[in-house]
Structure formats: C-alpha cells, structure tokens
Write an enzyme that holds these catalytic residues in place. Structure first.
Site, PDB file in Angstrom:
ATOM      1  N   GLU A 129     -16.050 -43.207  30.967  1.00 16.24           N
ATOM      2  CA  GLU A 129     -17.780 -42.854  31.845  1.00 16.24           C
ATOM      3  C   GLU A 129     -17.513 -41.260  31.561  1.00 16.24           C
ATOM      4  OE1 GLU A 129     -21.471 -41.405  34.071  1.00 16.24           O
ATOM      5  OE2 GLU A 129     -19.138 -41.567  35.006  1.00 16.24           O
TER       6      GLU A 129
ATOM      7  N   ASP B 296     -14.797 -43.617  36.103  1.00 20.95           N
ATOM      8  CA  ASP B 296     -16.220 -42.978  36.592  1.00 20.95           C
ATOM      9  C   ASP B 296     -15.817 -41.589  36.356  1.00 20.95           C
ATOM     10  OD1 ASP B 296     -18.902 -43.216  37.555  1.00 20.95           O
ATOM     11  OD2 ASP B 296     -18.252 -41.821  39.354  1.00 20.95           O
TER      12      ASP B 296
END
Length: 719
Positions: free
Chosen positions: A447, A394
C-alpha cells in the site's frame, strides 16, 4: 561450611538484576562435593534429591551434597500453605539454544526466529518443559513470571547469552496453555512486566498475558500449497474480497467463519480473501492496525490452530489467503513493545524518528539488525506457519520518507541530505527477497501512495521487490469521476483515462478497500449521484469498468451487494438488505449477482488477466469520447480471443455507437451487460451478434455498432 552468597549477588538475584543466575544457583563443585543452591521465595522447606537444604533467608536454600547424587536432581518444595511442588531444578540445564542459532541471532539473520525466541515447549536433556527466550539488550536482568510461579518471577531469573542481547531459561514442567510474561529490570533498576514479543498465542483482549503454545493442527491443503507457484501471480486471475474477520458475521469465531466464509467467497467467484490484520491487537477499534502480538492471531476469534483451520478451509475451497501486515508502526501500550527493556529497543532512539505524527504510535528502527530480523522473520512466519499466500504491507509510504507528515524542522535528513529512509528501503528489500525465496507462490503487495520509483521492481535491479502495488491514484481519480453528476463528467474525463499513462510502471492492484467506505466517505453506492436507480446503475457500471481495467481488483465486504451505509466494525455488513422480506432486497441481490458474474467471466477470460503487466495486452478504442461519457478499450491474451469493454457513464442510451475492432473477427457477441434486468438494470442489451463491417473507425479497418445502455458497462468478444 556453606560458601555464602556475596551481599551483591544476593541483592542482584532478589532484585532480578543478575545477568548470570546459573553461576550462583543450581549445583557447583566445591570442596567436599557439590554446592546446591535454590531460590524459592515463600518456601518453608526444600529437598534436593531427597536431601534437606538449609535456609539462608530471603528464599535461598543451600547444602553441600555428594556430587554423584545431584546430576539429575529433583526439587521438592514445601510452602507455608501446605502445598508441595516437585520439579526438576531449572538451573541444572545448559542453554537450550544451539551455537548456530545464537550466532544467527547476533547477526540478525535468523529467518525462523519464532523457533528460537519466545516460549517453546520441548524435551531438554530428557525433561519436558518450556524454553523461554527474549531479546532485551538493555535489561539489567530478566525473569519469567506466570501461572507456574504465581506470577512472582523471583524464582526464575534468566541468564544472559552475551552480546546478542538474548536472555534464556528452561523451566521444567511448564507446558502448553500456561500464561506468562517477562519481568524486566530496566537500566534504572525499575521493573516492567511485558508480554512476549514473540508469543504465538495470547490471552483474549483486554487481558494481555502471553500463552505457551504448541501447534497440533493437521493441514489438509497439500494440493493447494504444491500448486500455488505454478503460474506467476501477475499472469493469473486475482480478484480479492477484503474482509474484517470479527465483523464479517458478528459472533462467528475462526471455526464458524470456516463454515461460512469459503462457501460465500467461492459462490461469488473471488480468487482470494484479504484479511484485515489478523495479528493480536489490544484495541478492536483499530481494526488490527495497531499490533502488539506480531506472531499471534487475535485470540478474540479462537486459538492459533483455529486460525489455521480457517486458512485451510479457504485453501480447500480453492481460495487464496492474503493478510494485512503492519510493520510501519506499533502502539505505546506499557506492557508491549514500547521501551521494551527500558530503552528504545524496537523503536528508533531519536524521538523525532520514533514518534509517528499521525497515529500516536511508534515507528520501528529499521536500521537495527535485530528489529529488522524480527520483522522479516514475521513475514516468513505467516507464510510458512499459517500457509498465508501473500501479505499486503500497510502504510509503506510512511516508512519510505523521513519527512512523512512531519513539518520542516521536525525531521532529520539522511546522510545524503535527502528525505528517503534508506534503512526502511533496505528492510523492505530484505523482507521481499526473503519471502519470495523461502515461500514459493506467495506474493507481497504494497500500500504505497506516492510516485516512489520501482516499488514492484526486483531488488537486484534496485527496486523494493514487491509483487504488486495498490493503485491509489486510480482509486482516487475514478471515484472522483464517478461521484460527479453525468452532466459534469465530460470535464473530468481525464480522471478515467490517466491511469493508462502509468499503468505499466508497476504491477497494480485496483483497491476499493475499507478505507474508502468509512469516516464519512460513504459506501460505494452512496458515493454515486442521482436517485436510487441511478446510484445502483453507476455502481454496477463502475464495477464493470474496474473488472475490465488492467490490474487485479479488490473489493471490500458489503460493497458486493451495494449496502448503503458506511462500514462499522461493531455491526459489519448490512446483510439484512438481502433478506427477501426487505423491500429493496432484489436491488441488492442484483448487484451481488453482477459481482458473481463479473468474477466468473473474468476468470474465464485470459485477456483480462494474462497480460496485466504487458502493454501489448491493452489498446484504446476510444479514449476521447468525453462529451459522450464513453470509454472503450480492448484487452488481449497471449493466444485467445480479445475482449472489448465499453463503459457509458451517461444516463442516455446510445444506439448504433460505432467502435473500431480487430479485422479478423466477423461477429461479436455481448457476454456481460451491467444494465441487464437480472442485475436490476433497464434491460437495454445487445441480444443478437454484432456484424463487423468494413467501415473504418478509430484507426481500424473494421467496426461494429452496439447499443450502449445508460450508466452501464458491456463486454463483447468475437463469436
């Protein structure tokens, strides 16, 4: 005569500020035998090997005993309330860490860190108990407190293992299920009670204690684990169903999810499940993205073994498991990682580097070897201990740039004067290289929303080393186009074609994730223009486009059946819209059936995934039909038949729409049509094979003339 404790030693032991309690407690040779000293607050009487110890006050008891009688001494401790505790003396044991482990800890290179830090039940010198170890380099002293000592750590001070910053104590008789925390004496002399950063099990939030854990699960996924590395992930089908476990079916725990989730995902044909962060987190509304227990699956849904059962059930159903992992930041809860030992331990010592400006959290100090080790080992931990097949990292962009969300003057350039965070780069490279080396078949996914060069390039060629990168540009551009009324789409046609300009610069995943269906962004079907029929038609056409575009695909739960509301972690997907009693149930079931068939056709068509990262696997047929809102392209496999994908994002039926095709295929048949009546469409389909004829078109000698249904995507292949 008893050699007395010095006032300084006594004060430090009572304050939990002594670095070497084993030098004062336990048995030590003196003239006439062995001096045995015990610290047991609130005890009224202590026996060591059946010998009475003399009270020295403040909970200290001591005696000089015959040396031969103290080697295997047991303590019998009587308390004021009449209770009696029999235990081995914790201070008679040598450190339960080996020299190699201690060396690797000091170097920040222990790839199985969870086996040497935290609470580890074991048999030490013939005695069962638990070894407690914690990294707290700035602490003056550390004690362990828990159920076994009524949460008073005075009787269990830990010893420093030297410059590595690790503190250790073996506590006899403590086993799995016991709750504990570390009582840390900060540099200023104050105390802080902290959960174990390496805890492998935690209490269920809002409770915050760590729990001693010994895994007892027997895996049944040996065939899956042996086979998962047979084909490189970028040359294999990957269709991902993103799930928030607590809200997928509210009320189900890990065992309940194992009963229902694998069957549902298998029926729909997804190859993988991606779990939003399963690691322990105090605030459920963070969806798991503010982690406090990096080594423990959240206790909200069950035990670590229960989580293993869920992963095992998915594997036995033929479904891979990906998980969100959050090494970019951590919350400031006073019982967790922030200022762990009273100093900037896990976070950067420079407040401008430590504070994350967007989320009210702290950023890790990637330049500190012990912190880097904590995170690298954590990625390996989930892959090795929980058989996870990949991690999606993330917020990578927030790690890579020193000025991320920081205005001018609020960040410090690197040594070269630039904005790159080279410490984070080195960490990501080490993490990726370690996971790929240790965990065959596992993948890492970034990401990352910027144009950082080489996110999926190998580390030995200067890249970050990820296997895949989320294609955020594709997602933003195509959703912007899809939200436009068809009358305006001609002026935004480039938003659908631009992704092919850079499609092979990285290995991509096409994400329609939870982030796109929350916080006022609306559900996928609700982004679409027009009435309910047109919204569903646009939704179906978009999914057909997405599944045929180069790159793997990811879809968040609820979007597979076109729920109209945004996702809420409190209520989960709107399953009730599929109930036969619901008036529009057929509409939603039609979209779900399309997703099932998209996955089935996708997995059976190597042209759609075998050359995802190879430009030779794609060719435009018509990228310029902006006025018609039409896009057409070919996908190729290494040896098999090609696939022709055509999307008509106009509400107009286009009859006999000529498209150039490869000349070695005389007939083409329609294998998927998002406008089919079974999916809720208008039923404009190409039922008969399409004869290719020698009319040149789009730079090819042969062509076919299919009918393009309104707001639909069709797939055709040679007969």
């Amino acid at each position: 005569m008893l050699p007395p404790l010095s006032p300084a030693d006594r004060a430090q032991l009572l304050a939990g500020a002594h670095h070497d309690p084993h030098a004062l407690l336990g048995a030590h040779q003196v003239s006439g035998g062995a001096l045995v000293r015990v610290l047991r607050p609130f005890a009224r009487r202590v026996l060591a090997s059946d010998h009475e110890l003399e009270s020295e006050g403040d909970g200290f008891f001591a005696a000089v005993l015959p040396f031969a009688e103290v080697a295997d001494r047991r303590l019998t401790v009587s308390y004021q309330d009449g209770s009696v505790l029999e235990t081995h003396d914790p201070y008679r044991f040598l450190p339960a860490l080996g020299e190699l482990d201690a060396h690797l800890l000091g170097e920040g290179r222990h790839e199985r860190l969870w086996e040497v830090l935290g609470a580890w039940p074991l048999v030490h010198d013939g005695v069962p108990g638990t070894r407690f170890t914690v990294w707290a380099p700035g602490a003056r002293g550390v004690r362990v407190a828990g159920d076994f000592n009524h949460w008073d750590g005075t009787a269990h001070p830990m010893r420093s293992l030297g410059s590595c910053g690790v503190w250790e104590l073996f506590v006899p008789g403590v086993g799995p299920g016991e709750r504990y925390k570390f009582d840390i004496c900060r540099p200023d002399g104050g105390h802080t009670l902290r959960a174990d950063p390496m805890a492998r099990q935690t209490e269920c939030p809002p409770a915050t204690a760590s729990i001693v854990h010994r895994g007892a699960y027997t895996w049944g996924d040996q065939a899956w684990m042996a086979a998962r590395a047979e084909r490189p992930a970028h040359e294999a089908p990957m269709s991902v169903y993103e799930v928030h476990l607590p809200s997928w079916r509210p009320g189900l725990d890990y065992r309940g999810l194992a009963e229902q989730l694998p069957a549902y995902v298998r029926e729909l044909g997804f190859t993988h499940v991606e779990m939003m962060p399963p690691a322990e987190h105090p605030y459920g509304g963070s969806w798991g993205y503010q982690v406090t227990g990096y080594y423990a699956p959240t206790a909200r849904l069950g035990t670590p073994d229960d989580f293993k059962h869920l992963v095992d059930a998915l594997h036995r159903a033929g479904i891979g498991v990906l998980m969100d992992w959050v090494p970019a930041h951590f919350p400031k809860d006073e019982w967790a990682l922030a200022k762990f030992d009273g100093t900037a331990c896990y976070e950067h010592p420079d407040p401008r580097r430590a504070e994350h400006p967007d989320w009210g959290t702290l950023e890790f100090d990637y330049g500190r070897r012990e912190v880097r080790n904590f995170l690298v080992a954590n990625a390996v931990f989930w892959c090795e201990e929980y058989h996870v097949d990949g991690i999606r990292v993330d917020a990578v962009a927030s790690m890579l740039y020193l000025d991320y969300s920081r205005p001018e003057g609020q960040w410090t350039p690197n040594a070269d004067g630039g904005r790159e965070n080279w410490d984070a780069v080195a960490f990501l490279q080490e993490m990726n290289a370690t996971v790929y080396r240790r965990c065959p078949g596992a993948v890492t996914i970034a990401e990352e929303s910027t144009a950082w060069d080489g996110v999926t390039r190998a580390t030995d060629h200067g890249g970050l080393g990820f296997g895949f990168k989320w294609n955020m540009g594709w997602m933003h551009d195509t959703l912007d186009y899809a939200a436009k009324d068809p009358v305006h789409r001609a002026w935004h046609h480039g938003e659908m074609t631009f992704s092919m300009v850079y499609a092979y610069s990285e290995n991509y995943v096409l994400p329609i994730s939870h982030d796109e269906v929350v916080h006022g962004k609306r559900a996928l079907v609700s982004k679409m223009p027009g009435d309910w029929w047109q919204q569903r038609a646009n939704h179906r056409a978009y999914l057909g486009w997405m599944w045929s575009h180069p790159g793997k695909q990811l879809l968040f739960m609820g979007q597979e059946f076109a729920q109209g509301a945004e996702w809420s972690e409190e209520t989960g997907p709107q399953w009730w819209v599929l109930d036969p009693e619901y008036p529009a149930a057929g509409d939603h079931r039609g979209v779900r059936d399309l997703v099932r068939d998209l996955n089935a056709r996708y997995r059976a068509t190597p042209a759609l995934w075998e050359r995802d990262t190879d430009p030779s696997g794609f060719a435009w047929v018509d990228a310029d039909a902006a006025a018609d809102n039409v896009l057409a392209f070919l996908r190729f496999s290494a040896k098999g038949a090609p696939l022709l994908a055509v999307s008509n994002f106009s509400p107009v039926v286009r009859h006999d729409y000529r498209l150039g095709v490869p000349g070695d295929s005389p007939d083409w048949v329609e294998v998927l049509n998002t406008d089919a009546s079974v999916y809720g469409g208008s039923g404009v389909v190409n039922r008969e094979p399409l004869k290719s004829d020698p009319t040149p078109s789009h730079g090819r000698d042969m062509s076919i003339c299919p009918t393009l249904p309104p707001l639909a995507t069709i797939w055709l292949r040679p007969a």
